[in-house]
Design an enzyme around this catalytic site. Structure first.
Site, PDB file in Angstrom:
ATOM      1  CB  ILE A  12      -0.972  -0.019   1.199  1.00  0.00           C
ATOM      2  CG1 ILE A  12      -1.792  -1.312   1.185  1.00  0.00           C
ATOM      3  CG2 ILE A  12      -1.894   1.203   1.179  1.00  0.00           C
ATOM      4  CD1 ILE A  12      -2.557  -1.604   2.445  1.00  0.00           C
ATOM      5  CB  SER A  34      11.128  -6.756   7.256  1.00  0.00           C
ATOM      6  OG  SER A  34       9.942  -5.967   7.348  1.00  0.00           O
ATOM      7  CG  ASN A  35       6.230  -8.479   3.601  1.00  0.00           C
ATOM      8  OD1 ASN A  35       6.616  -9.360   2.842  1.00  0.00           O
ATOM      9  ND2 ASN A  35       4.953  -8.241   3.839  1.00  0.00           N
ATOM     10  CB  SER A 124      -6.386  -3.139  10.091  1.00  0.00           C
ATOM     11  OG  SER A 124      -7.087  -4.315   9.762  1.00  0.00           O
ATOM     12  CE1 TYR A 149      -3.497  -6.846  10.973  1.00  0.00           C
ATOM     13  CE2 TYR A 149      -1.305  -5.872  10.878  1.00  0.00           C
ATOM     14  CZ  TYR A 149      -2.637  -5.887  10.484  1.00  0.00           C
ATOM     15  OH  TYR A 149      -3.094  -4.956   9.601  1.00  0.00           O
ATOM     16  CE  LYS A 153      -2.027  -2.303  11.228  1.00  0.00           C
ATOM     17  NZ  LYS A 153      -1.109  -1.311  10.602  1.00  0.00           N
ATOM     18  CG  LEU A 200      -9.220 -14.904  -1.723  1.00  0.00           C
ATOM     19  CD1 LEU A 200      -9.129 -16.421  -1.695  1.00  0.00           C
ATOM     20  CD2 LEU A 200     -10.678 -14.448  -1.558  1.00  0.00           C
ATOM     21  CB  ILE A 217     -12.678 -22.079  -0.517  1.00  0.00           C
ATOM     22  CG1 ILE A 217     -12.344 -21.556  -1.925  1.00  0.00           C
ATOM     23  CG2 ILE A 217     -13.725 -21.211   0.176  1.00  0.00           C
ATOM     24  CD1 ILE A 217     -13.538 -21.408  -2.852  1.00  0.00           C
ATOM     25  CG  PHE A 218      -9.085 -21.092   4.577  1.00  0.00           C
ATOM     26  CD1 PHE A 218      -8.309 -19.941   4.551  1.00  0.00           C
ATOM     27  CD2 PHE A 218      -8.469 -22.309   4.283  1.00  0.00           C
ATOM     28  CE1 PHE A 218      -6.947 -19.987   4.245  1.00  0.00           C
ATOM     29  CE2 PHE A 218      -7.122 -22.364   3.980  1.00  0.00           C
ATOM     30  CZ  PHE A 218      -6.350 -21.209   3.951  1.00  0.00           C
TER      31      PHE A 218
HETATM   32  C1  WQD Z   1     -10.192 -13.209   2.946  1.00  0.00           C
HETATM   33  C2  WQD Z   1     -11.127 -14.399   2.857  1.00  0.00           C
HETATM   34  C3  WQD Z   1     -10.426 -16.306   4.136  1.00  0.00           C
HETATM   35  C4  WQD Z   1      -6.879 -17.297   1.786  1.00  0.00           C
HETATM   36  C5  WQD Z   1      -6.697  -9.972   6.561  1.00  0.00           C
HETATM   37  C6  WQD Z   1      -6.334  -9.320   7.862  1.00  0.00           C
HETATM   38  C7  WQD Z   1      -6.708  -7.866   7.823  1.00  0.00           C
HETATM   39  C8  WQD Z   1      -6.096  -7.212   6.605  1.00  0.00           C
HETATM   40  C9  WQD Z   1      -6.522  -7.920   5.337  1.00  0.00           C
HETATM   41  C10 WQD Z   1      -4.017  -6.137   7.139  1.00  0.00           C
HETATM   42  C11 WQD Z   1     -11.316 -15.084   4.209  1.00  0.00           C
HETATM   43  C12 WQD Z   1     -10.442 -16.612   2.632  1.00  0.00           C
HETATM   44  C13 WQD Z   1      -8.019 -16.659   2.244  1.00  0.00           C
HETATM   45  C14 WQD Z   1      -6.973 -18.602   1.261  1.00  0.00           C
HETATM   46  C15 WQD Z   1      -9.342 -18.565   1.653  1.00  0.00           C
HETATM   47  N1  WQD Z   1      -4.689  -7.215   6.676  1.00  0.00           N
HETATM   48  N2  WQD Z   1      -9.213 -17.282   2.168  1.00  0.00           N
HETATM   49  N3  WQD Z   1      -8.211 -19.196   1.213  1.00  0.00           N
HETATM   50  O1  WQD Z   1      -8.546 -12.399   6.679  1.00  0.00           O
HETATM   51  O2  WQD Z   1     -10.259 -10.837   5.602  1.00  0.00           O
HETATM   52  O3  WQD Z   1      -8.092  -9.924   6.398  1.00  0.00           O
HETATM   53  O4  WQD Z   1      -6.091  -9.287   5.482  1.00  0.00           O
HETATM   54  O5  WQD Z   1      -4.484  -5.123   7.546  1.00  0.00           O
HETATM   55  O6  WQD Z   1      -6.209  -7.244   8.991  1.00  0.00           O
HETATM   56  O7  WQD Z   1      -7.087  -9.925   8.891  1.00  0.00           O
HETATM   57  O8  WQD Z   1      -8.140 -11.367   4.386  1.00  0.00           O
HETATM   58  O9  WQD Z   1      -7.382 -12.297   2.248  1.00  0.00           O
HETATM   59  O10 WQD Z   1      -6.647 -13.444   4.402  1.00  0.00           O
HETATM   60  O11 WQD Z   1      -9.017 -13.648   3.639  1.00  0.00           O
HETATM   61  O12 WQD Z   1     -10.448 -19.125   1.597  1.00  0.00           O
HETATM   62  O13 WQD Z   1      -5.962 -19.244   0.824  1.00  0.00           O
HETATM   63  O14 WQD Z   1     -10.522 -15.366   1.993  1.00  0.00           O
HETATM   64  O15 WQD Z   1     -10.944 -17.399   4.889  1.00  0.00           O
HETATM   65  O16 WQD Z   1     -12.653 -15.515   4.307  1.00  0.00           O
HETATM   66  P1  WQD Z   1      -8.841 -11.224   5.818  1.00  0.00           P
HETATM   67  P2  WQD Z   1      -7.700 -12.724   3.644  1.00  0.00           P
END
Ligand code: WQD
Length: 334
Positions: A12, A34-35, A124, A149, A153, A200, A217-218
């Site tokens: 970002i 670092s990232n 966040s 994490y 915040k 994701l 898909i979790f």
């Molecule tokens: C989105 C959806 C997963 C990966 C996180 C942080 C948040 C912010 C954004 C920093 C969820 C699903 C994911 C995968 C999947 N980060 N998923 N398979 O968890 O909403 O937010 O990132 O500020 O603070 O919490 O984002 O992209 O990890 O997940 O099914 O391999 O996709 O379960 O429903 P999330 P995400």
């Protein structure tokens, strides 16, 4: 006017640095890489024709900050620097608290010493915790999270609020991001996490590129229309532009404001996968797996305050989010 962008080589931060340079600001980036990768600075220059000053350093190093604030007249700071992997933070909480809190504390001490009174903070939606109803509104309690994490915040928002309370001329904007995805139209900047992506969209892109076998898909047993989780995905360029609006607003409004940056709409995991396939023409093999710890069924924003206070709303749609994410990966396939 010089803007210090901490973590400005990151996902970002780099997109925001591009928007700042194109808007005529001088930009100083401090990033410990670092990232992020050093060549992002070259890509920022390639896009904008202007090169930011770059310091390969930690924001948690007071000597480095002293050097930067002594060499540049910093009018405002956009503070992105921090570790941000939710899962990793659960395995390494001390590193997350040390890095993410020290960075903010050292930065504020430097700002105090040099009389810099304007800060935009990368917060966040995770600060809304597990108990608020959606869509999240800024007046709701933002006092808990589900990972170290996320707690950093919450704690940084507290630190910044207390700092502003003793500096009546200070302006602090706490931008609460929802789910930023996509990349710059040039294909030169995008979400490029180290190792296996947690999030994701970068995971979907690597499956589409054949670098990972399939997406898991979790969970598809959530109380949502298609059983998969709902999130508020917004284009990273829209998010970056929101930072410039926040910077402007902070210039004339002392005090602290928390502001959601999202679309105000929710999209499911399955819907995002289908949108990606339709936008790119590339199949994304997936299987249904168990739920991921800490995931909420629904997370999405009420973003009326951003519209009212900043005159900001998202402009780029899901198709462009998917296309730009894929364009970046195609250009940078390992
Ligand atoms: C989105 C959806 C997963 C990966 C996180 C942080 C948040 C912010 C954004 C920093 C969820 C699903 C994911 C995968 C999947 N980060 N998923 N398979 O968890 O909403 O937010 O990132 O500020 O603070 O919490 O984002 O992209 O990890 O997940 O099914 O391999 O996709 O379960 O429903 P999330 P995400």
């Amino acid at each position: 006017m010089s803007i210090l962008v901490t973590g400005g080589a990151g996902y970002i931060g780099s997109h925001t640095a591009v928007e700042l340079l194109q808007a005529g600001y001088d930009v100083v980036i401090v990033d410990n890489l670092s990232n992020a990768r050093a060549d992002v600075i070259d890509r920022i220059e390639k896009i904008t024709g202007r090169r930011p000053a770059f310091y390969h350093a930690s924001c948690a190093d007071p000597k480095e900050l002293e050097r930067i604030f002594s060499r540049h007249t910093i009018d405002a700071v956009i503070h992105f620097a921090g570790f941000k992997a939710v899962g990793e933070s659960c395995r390494k909480p001390l590193q997350y608290y040390r890095n993410n809190l020290d960075s903010t504390l050292c930065l504020l001490e430097a700002m105090e010493r040099f009389g810099c009174r304007r800060l935009v903070f990368s917060s966040s939606a995770t600060v809304y915790g597990m108990n608020n109803p959606v869509p999240y509104v800024e007046t709701m309690p933002a006092l808990s999270s589900s990972s170290p994490y996320g707690w950093t915040k919450v704690m940084n928002e507290r630190i910044l609020t207390d700092y502003a309370a003793v500096h009546p001329d200070a302006s602090v904007i706490l931008l609460r991001y929802f789910n930023p995805i996509g990349g710059h139209a040039s294909g030169l900047l995008g979400d490029d996490p180290n190792g296996i992506p947690n999030n994701l969209m970068p995971y979907v892109c690597r499956v589409a590129a054949g670098q990972l076998e399939k997406l898991t898909i979790f969970g598809n047993d959530y109380p949502t229309p298609d059983g998969t989780c709902l999130r508020d995905y917004l284009h990273v360029v829209d998010l970056a532009k929101g930072h410039l609006r926040a910077l402007d607003y902070a210039g004339t409004h002392p005090g602290v404001e928390a502001i959601n940056l999202g679309t105000g709409k929710s999209v499911s995991v399955l819907e995002l996968v289908r949108a990606f396939q339709n936008a790119t023409g590339v199949r994304v093999p997936y299987v249904m797996g168990p739920r991921r710890d800490g995931d909420l069924p629904e997370v999405w924003a009420d973003c009326s305050k951003a519209k009212r206070l900043l005159g900001w709303q998202t402009e780029l749609d899901m198709e462009e989010m998917c296309r730009s994410a894929w364009n970046f990966v195609k250009r940078h396939e390992a």
